[in-house]
Design a protein around this motif. Structure first.
Motif, mmCIF file in Angstrom:
data_model
loop_
_atom_site.group_PDB
_atom_site.id
_atom_site.type_symbol
_atom_site.label_atom_id
_atom_site.label_comp_id
_atom_site.label_asym_id
_atom_site.label_seq_id
_atom_site.Cartn_x
_atom_site.Cartn_y
_atom_site.Cartn_z
ATOM 1 N N ALA A 74 50.666 36.192 39.755
ATOM 2 C CA ALA A 74 50.672 36.088 38.220
ATOM 3 C C ALA A 74 49.626 35.064 37.546
ATOM 4 O O ALA A 74 48.740 35.372 36.992
ATOM 5 N N GLU A 75 49.719 33.911 38.205
ATOM 6 C CA GLU A 75 48.903 32.853 37.981
ATOM 7 C C GLU A 75 47.537 32.910 38.290
ATOM 8 O O GLU A 75 46.663 32.752 37.966
ATOM 9 N N ALA A 76 47.268 33.635 39.511
ATOM 10 C CA ALA A 76 46.048 33.770 40.393
ATOM 11 C C ALA A 76 45.141 34.737 39.223
ATOM 12 O O ALA A 76 44.178 34.679 38.982
ATOM 13 N N LEU A 77 45.885 35.723 38.819
ATOM 14 C CA LEU A 77 45.206 36.834 37.980
ATOM 15 C C LEU A 77 44.882 36.394 36.782
ATOM 16 O O LEU A 77 44.069 36.558 36.096
ATOM 17 N N TYR A 78 45.786 35.425 36.066
ATOM 18 C CA TYR A 78 45.334 34.801 34.835
ATOM 19 C C TYR A 78 44.264 34.000 35.012
ATOM 20 O O TYR A 78 43.183 34.078 34.217
ATOM 21 N N TYR A 79 44.207 33.298 35.949
ATOM 22 C CA TYR A 79 42.722 32.404 35.932
ATOM 23 C C TYR A 79 41.717 33.140 36.543
ATOM 24 O O TYR A 79 40.374 33.167 35.916
ATOM 25 N N HIS A 80 41.905 34.182 37.225
ATOM 26 C CA HIS A 80 40.689 35.141 37.429
ATOM 27 C C HIS A 80 40.320 35.737 36.056
ATOM 28 O O HIS A 80 38.946 36.008 35.754
ATOM 29 N N ARG A 81 41.160 36.254 35.291
ATOM 30 C CA ARG A 81 40.577 36.915 34.108
ATOM 31 C C ARG A 81 40.275 36.069 33.073
ATOM 32 O O ARG A 81 39.249 36.441 32.313
ATOM 33 N N GLN A 82 40.387 34.786 33.064
ATOM 34 C CA GLN A 82 39.863 33.543 32.297
ATOM 35 C C GLN A 82 38.247 33.470 32.898
ATOM 36 O O GLN A 82 37.240 33.440 32.010
ATOM 37 N N ARG A 83 37.958 33.574 34.033
ATOM 38 C CA ARG A 83 36.704 33.458 34.623
ATOM 39 C C ARG A 83 35.802 34.695 34.520
ATOM 40 O O ARG A 83 34.760 34.617 34.372
ATOM 41 N N HIS A 84 36.550 35.879 34.563
ATOM 42 C CA HIS A 84 35.936 37.179 34.683
ATOM 43 C C HIS A 84 36.560 37.778 33.560
ATOM 44 O O HIS A 84 37.310 38.883 33.959
ATOM 45 N N PRO A 85 36.385 37.892 32.187
ATOM 46 C CA PRO A 85 37.136 38.377 31.030
ATOM 47 C C PRO A 85 36.771 40.020 30.934
ATOM 48 O O PRO A 85 37.560 40.710 30.563
ATOM 49 N N HIS A 86 35.666 40.415 31.767
ATOM 50 C CA HIS A 86 35.423 41.770 31.164
ATOM 51 C C HIS A 86 35.571 42.666 32.528
ATOM 52 O O HIS A 86 35.188 43.708 32.639
ATOM 53 N N THR A 87 36.446 42.167 33.502
ATOM 54 C CA THR A 87 36.643 42.912 34.662
ATOM 55 C C THR A 87 37.899 43.628 34.596
ATOM 56 O O THR A 87 38.682 43.045 33.810
ATOM 57 N N GLU A 88 38.011 44.797 35.254
ATOM 58 C CA GLU A 88 39.358 45.165 35.471
ATOM 59 C C GLU A 88 39.807 45.361 36.732
ATOM 60 O O GLU A 88 39.092 45.926 37.660
ATOM 61 N N GLU A 89 41.060 44.788 37.187
ATOM 62 C CA GLU A 89 41.683 44.779 38.522
ATOM 63 C C GLU A 89 43.037 45.344 38.288
ATOM 64 O O GLU A 89 43.772 45.388 37.363
ATOM 65 N N ALA A 90 43.262 45.859 39.347
ATOM 66 C CA ALA A 90 44.771 46.091 39.695
ATOM 67 C C ALA A 90 45.576 45.095 39.446
ATOM 68 O O ALA A 90 45.494 43.960 39.996
ATOM 69 N N LEU A 91 46.772 45.238 39.026
ATOM 70 C CA LEU A 91 47.942 44.344 38.959
ATOM 71 C C LEU A 91 48.404 43.865 40.288
ATOM 72 O O LEU A 91 48.959 42.745 40.490
ATOM 73 N N ARG A 92 48.456 44.699 41.289
ATOM 74 C CA ARG A 92 48.842 44.305 42.686
ATOM 75 C C ARG A 92 47.798 44.168 43.467
ATOM 76 O O ARG A 92 46.661 44.654 43.435
#
Length: 92
Positions: A74-92
């Motif tokens: 969850a933390e990795a996804l949070y920071y990934h989304r901060q760096r790449h706000p317009h990308t869609e990725e699967a939760l898993r």
């Protein structure tokens, strides 16, 4: 907050008793590591067992508060989304 007469916490300074997530983790820790285990012979053994439990909790155990992801994921996804706000990725 003090200027408005608002108390920042119902607990004493530095404790987590007014934080539902922290209470949940504290409860799991006590139930899984303390209450259902034989007493630890000393502080060093309890410290090691605590470190192992935390590593398991963060890296392997899905958590409902984190959308059934591990806290690490969850933390990795949070920071990934901060760096790449317009990308869609699967939760898993």
């Amino acid at each position: 907050m003090a200027a408005e007469g608002i108390l920042p916490s119902v607990g004493s300074v530095g404790d987590s008793f007014d934080n539902a997530l922290a209470e949940s983790v504290n409860s799991s820790y006590k139930t899984e590591l303390i209450d259902h285990q034989p007493p630890y012979p000393g502080a060093a053994e309890l410290s090691l067992a605590t470190a192992e439990w935390v590593a398991f909790y963060n890296r392997q155990r899905p958590n409902g508060y984190c959308q059934d992801l591990t806290p690490d994921r969850a933390e990795a996804l949070y920071y990934h989304r901060q760096r790449h706000p317009h990308t869609e990725e699967a939760l898993r």
